[in-house]
Design a protein around this motif. Sequence first.
Motif, PDB file in Angstrom:
ATOM      1  N   TYR A 184      11.465 -21.894  -0.353  1.00  0.00           N
ATOM      2  CA  TYR A 184      11.358 -20.514  -0.833  1.00  0.00           C
ATOM      3  C   TYR A 184      11.334 -19.597   0.380  1.00  0.00           C
ATOM      4  O   TYR A 184      10.591 -19.843   1.332  1.00  0.00           O
ATOM      5  CB  TYR A 184      10.078 -20.335  -1.658  1.00  0.00           C
ATOM      6  N   TYR A 185      12.154 -18.546   0.351  1.00  0.00           N
ATOM      7  CA  TYR A 185      12.278 -17.680   1.524  1.00  0.00           C
ATOM      8  C   TYR A 185      12.769 -16.300   1.106  1.00  0.00           C
ATOM      9  O   TYR A 185      13.274 -16.103   0.005  1.00  0.00           O
ATOM     10  CB  TYR A 185      13.224 -18.308   2.552  1.00  0.00           C
ATOM     11  N   ARG A 186      12.636 -15.340   2.010  1.00  0.00           N
ATOM     12  CA  ARG A 186      13.112 -13.972   1.793  1.00  0.00           C
ATOM     13  C   ARG A 186      14.205 -13.694   2.823  1.00  0.00           C
ATOM     14  O   ARG A 186      13.910 -13.447   3.985  1.00  0.00           O
ATOM     15  CB  ARG A 186      11.963 -12.991   1.951  1.00  0.00           C
ATOM     16  N   PRO A 187      15.494 -13.740   2.403  1.00  0.00           N
ATOM     17  CA  PRO A 187      16.589 -13.644   3.363  1.00  0.00           C
ATOM     18  C   PRO A 187      16.926 -12.236   3.823  1.00  0.00           C
ATOM     19  O   PRO A 187      17.621 -12.068   4.799  1.00  0.00           O
ATOM     20  CB  PRO A 187      17.761 -14.239   2.599  1.00  0.00           C
ATOM     21  N   GLY A 188      16.472 -11.213   3.129  1.00  0.00           N
ATOM     22  CA  GLY A 188      16.842  -9.869   3.552  1.00  0.00           C
ATOM     23  C   GLY A 188      17.022  -8.933   2.375  1.00  0.00           C
ATOM     24  O   GLY A 188      16.429  -9.130   1.323  1.00  0.00           O
ATOM     25  N   PRO A 189      17.865  -7.921   2.520  1.00  0.00           N
ATOM     26  CA  PRO A 189      17.953  -6.850   1.536  1.00  0.00           C
ATOM     27  C   PRO A 189      18.740  -7.177   0.268  1.00  0.00           C
ATOM     28  O   PRO A 189      18.882  -6.337  -0.598  1.00  0.00           O
ATOM     29  CB  PRO A 189      18.661  -5.738   2.308  1.00  0.00           C
ATOM     30  N   VAL A 190      19.262  -8.401   0.125  1.00  0.00           N
ATOM     31  CA  VAL A 190      20.040  -8.742  -1.063  1.00  0.00           C
ATOM     32  C   VAL A 190      19.106  -9.186  -2.175  1.00  0.00           C
ATOM     33  O   VAL A 190      18.189  -9.973  -1.958  1.00  0.00           O
ATOM     34  CB  VAL A 190      21.043  -9.873  -0.733  1.00  0.00           C
ATOM     35  N   GLY A 191      19.334  -8.696  -3.384  1.00  0.00           N
ATOM     36  CA  GLY A 191      18.528  -9.109  -4.526  1.00  0.00           C
ATOM     37  C   GLY A 191      17.201  -8.374  -4.583  1.00  0.00           C
ATOM     38  O   GLY A 191      16.972  -7.366  -3.934  1.00  0.00           O
ATOM     39  N   ASP A 192      16.286  -8.911  -5.380  1.00  0.00           N
ATOM     40  CA  ASP A 192      14.967  -8.338  -5.577  1.00  0.00           C
ATOM     41  C   ASP A 192      14.083  -8.675  -4.375  1.00  0.00           C
ATOM     42  O   ASP A 192      13.720  -9.823  -4.160  1.00  0.00           O
ATOM     43  CB  ASP A 192      14.359  -8.888  -6.866  1.00  0.00           C
ATOM     44  N   ALA A 193      13.747  -7.679  -3.578  1.00  0.00           N
ATOM     45  CA  ALA A 193      12.982  -7.902  -2.346  1.00  0.00           C
ATOM     46  C   ALA A 193      11.582  -8.449  -2.621  1.00  0.00           C
ATOM     47  O   ALA A 193      10.972  -9.048  -1.747  1.00  0.00           O
ATOM     48  CB  ALA A 193      12.897  -6.614  -1.544  1.00  0.00           C
ATOM     49  N   ALA A 194      11.050  -8.244  -3.831  1.00  0.00           N
ATOM     50  CA  ALA A 194       9.699  -8.701  -4.143  1.00  0.00           C
ATOM     51  C   ALA A 194       9.647 -10.201  -4.468  1.00  0.00           C
ATOM     52  O   ALA A 194       8.591 -10.801  -4.430  1.00  0.00           O
ATOM     53  CB  ALA A 194       9.137  -7.911  -5.320  1.00  0.00           C
ATOM     54  N   SER A 195      10.798 -10.796  -4.796  1.00  0.00           N
ATOM     55  CA  SER A 195      10.817 -12.208  -5.195  1.00  0.00           C
ATOM     56  C   SER A 195      11.578 -13.041  -4.173  1.00  0.00           C
ATOM     57  O   SER A 195      12.638 -12.640  -3.703  1.00  0.00           O
ATOM     58  CB  SER A 195      11.498 -12.353  -6.555  1.00  0.00           C
ATOM     59  N   PRO A 196      11.075 -14.217  -3.837  1.00  0.00           N
ATOM     60  CA  PRO A 196      11.771 -15.059  -2.855  1.00  0.00           C
ATOM     61  C   PRO A 196      12.982 -15.764  -3.464  1.00  0.00           C
ATOM     62  O   PRO A 196      13.023 -16.035  -4.659  1.00  0.00           O
ATOM     63  CB  PRO A 196      10.715 -16.081  -2.455  1.00  0.00           C
ATOM     64  N   TRP A 197      13.960 -16.015  -2.623  1.00  0.00           N
ATOM     65  CA  TRP A 197      15.056 -16.885  -2.995  1.00  0.00           C
ATOM     66  C   TRP A 197      14.533 -18.314  -2.954  1.00  0.00           C
ATOM     67  O   TRP A 197      13.521 -18.606  -2.315  1.00  0.00           O
ATOM     68  CB  TRP A 197      16.196 -16.779  -2.001  1.00  0.00           C
ATOM     69  N   SER A 198      15.257 -19.224  -3.596  1.00  0.00           N
ATOM     70  CA  SER A 198      14.934 -20.640  -3.454  1.00  0.00           C
ATOM     71  C   SER A 198      16.230 -21.433  -3.334  1.00  0.00           C
ATOM     72  O   SER A 198      17.225 -21.099  -3.960  1.00  0.00           O
ATOM     73  CB  SER A 198      14.101 -21.156  -4.626  1.00  0.00           C
ATOM     74  N   THR A 199      16.187 -22.437  -2.492  1.00  0.00           N
ATOM     75  CA  THR A 199      17.305 -23.352  -2.348  1.00  0.00           C
ATOM     76  C   THR A 199      16.756 -24.765  -2.446  1.00  0.00           C
ATOM     77  O   THR A 199      15.745 -25.096  -1.815  1.00  0.00           O
ATOM     78  CB  THR A 199      18.032 -23.154  -1.004  1.00  0.00           C
ATOM     79  N   SER A 200      17.432 -25.592  -3.249  1.00  0.00           N
ATOM     80  CA  SER A 200      16.999 -26.965  -3.469  1.00  0.00           C
ATOM     81  C   SER A 200      18.111 -27.933  -3.107  1.00  0.00           C
ATOM     82  O   SER A 200      19.289 -27.662  -3.349  1.00  0.00           O
ATOM     83  CB  SER A 200      16.639 -27.204  -4.939  1.00  0.00           C
ATOM     84  N   PHE A 201      17.709 -29.063  -2.544  1.00  0.00           N
ATOM     85  CA  PHE A 201      18.627 -30.167  -2.332  1.00  0.00           C
ATOM     86  C   PHE A 201      18.014 -31.384  -2.994  1.00  0.00           C
ATOM     87  O   PHE A 201      16.833 -31.692  -2.786  1.00  0.00           O
ATOM     88  CB  PHE A 201      18.849 -30.446  -0.842  1.00  0.00           C
ATOM     89  N   GLY A 202      18.802 -32.060  -3.821  1.00  0.00           N
ATOM     90  CA  GLY A 202      18.280 -33.219  -4.525  1.00  0.00           C
ATOM     91  C   GLY A 202      19.219 -34.404  -4.455  1.00  0.00           C
ATOM     92  O   GLY A 202      20.434 -34.254  -4.336  1.00  0.00           O
ATOM     93  N   VAL A 203      18.624 -35.590  -4.517  1.00  0.00           N
ATOM     94  CA  VAL A 203      19.365 -36.851  -4.543  1.00  0.00           C
ATOM     95  C   VAL A 203      18.806 -37.682  -5.691  1.00  0.00           C
ATOM     96  O   VAL A 203      17.583 -37.831  -5.809  1.00  0.00           O
ATOM     97  CB  VAL A 203      19.203 -37.626  -3.219  1.00  0.00           C
ATOM     98  N   ASP A 204      19.703 -38.194  -6.532  1.00  0.00           N
ATOM     99  CA  ASP A 204      19.312 -39.081  -7.627  1.00  0.00           C
ATOM    100  C   ASP A 204      20.093 -40.378  -7.526  1.00  0.00           C
ATOM    101  O   ASP A 204      21.276 -40.372  -7.152  1.00  0.00           O
ATOM    102  CB  ASP A 204      19.629 -38.459  -8.994  1.00  0.00           C
TER     103      ASP A 204
END
Length: 127
Positions: A34-54
Amino acid sequence: RLVFSGNLKVSQRDALRDYESYTSVAAGVRLTGYYRPGPVGDAASPWSTSFGVDYVTTDYDDNGDPGLPSAAPVREENRWNLVLSTDIPLSTDWSLVADVNYADNASNIELFEYDSWGVGLGVAFTF
């Protein structure tokens, strides 16, 4: 913030035809950041990126598939799935969701071996 998660799933399908019935065991792990990359999107909410292996192993009950010779072995499959996804908040309720996935399925019957790629783009609403 990083979140690591894992899962284990056992499932059984009892179909009308034994060659469509199987037992499957799956195990997976995910790492989500979970991170805040900058001015894109809703600044109050963090972005999230997931990597998964099944990893999924599937054993079928019978080899009676009418498309196969009667001497064919009972089908067994082992599949790896890789998923990379990102959630970009647009507001407090709406998010843009993007993902890329790859699957590699190995089988003891060549007809059922494959690999595939997928790309998805969608929206999510939180309530």
